[in-house]
Write a protein that holds these residues in place. Structure first.
Motif, mmCIF file in Angstrom:
data_model
loop_
_atom_site.group_PDB
_atom_site.id
_atom_site.type_symbol
_atom_site.label_atom_id
_atom_site.label_comp_id
_atom_site.label_asym_id
_atom_site.label_seq_id
_atom_site.Cartn_x
_atom_site.Cartn_y
_atom_site.Cartn_z
ATOM 1 N N ALA A 72 -1.055 7.289 -5.329
ATOM 2 C CA ALA A 72 0.120 8.139 -5.480
ATOM 3 C C ALA A 72 1.373 7.370 -5.079
ATOM 4 O O ALA A 72 1.345 6.548 -4.164
ATOM 5 N N ASN A 81 -2.134 7.366 -12.526
ATOM 6 C CA ASN A 81 -1.570 8.352 -11.616
ATOM 7 C C ASN A 81 -0.160 8.683 -12.078
ATOM 8 O O ASN A 81 0.663 7.787 -12.297
ATOM 9 N N SER A 88 -6.111 5.919 -9.883
ATOM 10 C CA SER A 88 -5.887 7.364 -9.881
ATOM 11 C C SER A 88 -5.476 7.883 -8.511
ATOM 12 O O SER A 88 -4.827 8.909 -8.388
#
Lengths: 250, 481
Positions: free
Chosen positions: B383, B412, B380
């Protein structure tokens, strides 16, 4: 040089060649024409020794030697070259690497050492120039993503590299635009000599304007039904194949 | 390639890493079976400190409660873990044995691979005269490494000499609890390699276990630990292109890689354990756990050429923990006859801007089954993570199988994941095309297979690539009739 005697060949029990007789001497250019399905490509494949075709009768003789027991690669080593109608792709194998392997395998069969790298490079450069081939092209994977014209030009480039005794060009003109056709024909003409021979298999007379044949043969239903000089090609162009078919059935 | 094979061969002969390390020859074998006493005895045999003994025992207790995994696409008779001897010393050379006693097929293969007579003897456990030269070379080799502060030694020695490093890192990437075979390995590993590259050091040569792995008996439960400290670089080669006809049925190795900030580890493997005969009898079970962890801006690259073993179960993986870290997996897996391979990778993206690349080439021939199994997991917090996967399968004949099991888990939204897969077959048309150019069928297959594998072969160190290429040819010999 090449003598084909009463050659019969079948694939899966179906007879495709039904008694071909043909003699080709050194220094000659022969054209084999004929409608679709007449057996032109089969004839080319049988001369090259493709195993899926079974020779049921007759034989193919090169320089007095019956090729019956020779594998395709043995025939290649003896100087038979086939320019494929549909050249296959071999991903990851560059044109250069492929040619290097082919040349060295042929040399090995003749008991020669591998061609030294500098000599190989020189040969490649020379022949690439002859066929107006870009150097970048040579490092691309064999036929992968090549346009129709590039594939055919690559076939003739390989022919130039291998300097065969007998070259069979199977529909080399298909897929070529007029400029490419001229380059390819020009290449073939430059490679022609009194010691080698060319068999041009084609549908149309177009290529024969550039590679002028000494003899033209018409293949129909597995047999050569008519032979003549280069003017026969023009006649076929004008009249189509129907009259030949009729003549043959009479 | 820029230079010829001959030149390469010459270069190979003078390569330093070929004259690596030897483990001392021990002389006894433990009774069959596994229990706490055996674990203790192994530890004692190795003269280990107590923390190590405890570590092993803990692993053993974990293993006892575990069950052998069954999810892989392989079928085999499960080994009886109580029927194995967990400490078998390398067989001593038999002075009465000569190369005449060795299977001629095997000798023929050695000849094709260009393995020297001395090495052939070593591989076959035939007594060899000591070559004075190699001793001196080994000394130079050690000296060069020592000057740079690089530690490269058997892991059993590292436990004695560098306990702080071993203690700090061992089991951090592949914990004892990780899986059945990893737990087993943690309890009973007998040897393996240890490597530490200090901060900012670029290891000047390829480190290799080339020779050590050839010796009988060392391969069964190998444990390898490679630590690349900040901003360092190392290229590590594992395995051997020579076939090892080891009597051990079961190989369960563990490899852990640690790449600290800005470090890079390149780990290349050529695996050629005995695959069993053409009827599918015998052969090694290769159940290996390989994993690396990348800290900030670090990079780990796995390259493997798998041609051996009857059953392969192996997933070299990367945990991309640090931001901007990079994981790569390049694999060629060849199966022939009755071989089964279930291999692939896991790319675990935890840090931001992490990137991974997976290129897998499976080649199946005979009646073999070849599976790619891969997981791309985006955490998660990862990025802008990116992955590219490409899985290509090449089939030869009509009786083999190729399977692809890609798993993707993305938590993500900014992740970019690409997956490409192809399956192709070596066609008669391709072979005939090569034949027509004067290339015989064996050579044509080699050419096609090498072309197919090129993207991966290119990732191997030059000297390894040439050997791997030959190995591919030999592994597939006679596979197209």
């Amino acid at each position: 040089m090449l003598k084909i005697n009463d050659l019969h060949a079948s694939v899966e029990e179906k007879e495709i060649l039904k008694g071909i007789n043909l003699e080709v001497n050194a220094g000659e250019v022969h054209a084999i024409m004929g409608p679709n399905g007449s057996g032109k490509s089969t004839l080319a494949a049988v001369i090259a020794g493709k195993e899926e075709f079974e020779v049921t009768k007759g034989n193919v003789v090169l320089d007095g030697e019956d090729l019956e027991d020779d594998a395709p690669e043995d025939r290649a080593h003896k100087g038979v070259f086939l320019s494929f109608q549909y050249p296959v792709e071999i991903p990851g194998v560059s044109v250069t690497n492929f040619m290097k392997t082919a040349i060295n395998e042929s040399r090995k069969a003749k008991g020669l050492e591998d061609m030294p790298a500098n000599q190989m490079l020189k040969l490649i450069r020379e022949k690439a120039e002859l066929l107006e081939i870009d150097r970048k092209f040579l490092s691309r994977s064999l036929n992968e993503g090549f346009s129709g014209g590039e594939k055919k030009r690559n076939e003739i480039f390989q022919m130039a590299m291998l300097e065969p005794k007998l070259a069979i060009l199977d529909e080399t003109d298909s897929g070529l635009d007029i400029d490419a056709l001229r380059i390819v024909a020009n290449g073939v003409n430059k490679l022609k000599s009194k010691d080698n021979a060319v068999i041009v298999i084609t549908h149309y007379q177009r290529l024969l304007e550039y590679i002028v044949p000494d003899f033209v043969h018409v293949l129909h239903n597995g047999k050569i039904v008519k032979s003549g000089g280069k003017e026969l090609a023009l006649e076929l162009e004008a009249k189509g194949y129907d009259w030949i078919k009729q003549e043959a059935t009479v | 390639m820029a230079y010829t094979e001959e030149e390469l061969k010459k270069e190979l002969e003078t390569k330093e890493y070929e004259y690596g390390f030897y483990t001392d020859i021990e002389s006894d074998t433990f009774p069959k079976g596994l229990n706490e006493d055996i674990v203790r005895a192994i530890s004692k045999k190795k003269n280990e400190p107590e923390w190590m003994t405890e570590w092993r025992l803990e692993a053993f207790r974990i293993w006892e409660k575990m069950e052998e995994p069954e999810w892989a696409n392989v079928h085999y008779e499960k080994p009886d873990f109580q029927a194995i001897s967990y400490y078998s010393a390398p067989k001593a050379a038999d002075p009465n044995k000569s190369l005449d006693d060795v299977d001629p097929d095997l000798l023929e293969m050695y000849r094709k691979l260009g393995i020297s007579v001395d090495e052939q003897k070593r591989l076959q456990n035939v007594a060899v005269d000591i070559v004075v030269d190699s001793v001196s070379v080994a000394t130079t080799f050690k000296k060069t490494l020592a000057e740079k502060g690089i530690i490269f030694m058997p892991i059993s020695e590292a436990i004695q000499e560098h306990p702080e490093l071993v203690k700090k890192y061992m089991g951090t990437v592949v914990p004892k609890t990780d899986n059945f075979y990893a737990a087993l390995n943690s309890a009973v590993f007998t040897d393996g390699s240890f490597c530490y590259i200090p901060k900012g050091v670029r290891c000047p040569m390829e480190l290799s276990t080339y020779f050590r792995i050839n010796e009988g008996g060392t391969g069964q439960f190998e444990r390898t630990l490679v630590i690349a400290d900040e901003s360092s670089y190392v290229s590590y080669l594992e395995g051997c292109t020579a076939p090892s006809r080891d009597e051990n049925q079961l190989h369960a190795a563990v490899v852990e890689l640690i790449a600290l900030d800005d470090a890079e580890i390149k780990y290349s493997t050529v695996q050629n354990w005995f695959p069993g005969n053409a009827e599918g009898k015998g052969g090694v079970y290769n159940f290996v756990t390989k994993r690396g962890i990348c800290e900030k801006n670090a990079k780990i690259s796995w390259t493997q050429v798998e041609t051996g073993s009857a059953v392969t179960w192996k997933y070299p993986s990367c945990i991309l923990k640090g931001n901007n870290s990079v994981g790569e997996f390049y694999s060629i897996a060849v199966t022939n006859n009755f071989q089964q391979a279930d291999t692939g990778t896991k790319m675990i993206h935890l840090g931001k801007n992490t990137r991974s690349t997976i290129i897998s080439k499976g080649i199946s021939a005979g009646k073999s089954q070849n599976s790619y199994r891969g997981l791309v997991q985006i955490g998660s917090r990862a990025a802008n993570a990116r992955n590219f996967s490409q899985c290509d399968s090449l089939l030869m004949g009509n009786e083999c199988g190729a399977h692809t099991f890609p798993y993707i888990e993305a938590k993500n939204k900014s992740a970019q994941i690409e997956h490409e897969a192809t399956t192709s077959k070596i066609g008669e048309d391709q072979i005939f095309y090569c034949n027509q150019r004067g290339i015989d069928t064996e050579k044509a297959i080699a050419l096609i297979v090498n072309g197919f594998s090129k993207e991966v072969l290119n990732k191997l160190p030059m000297e390894f690539a040439v050997e791997a290429q030959k190995l591919l040819e030999i592994s597939l010999e006679g596979s197209v009739g």
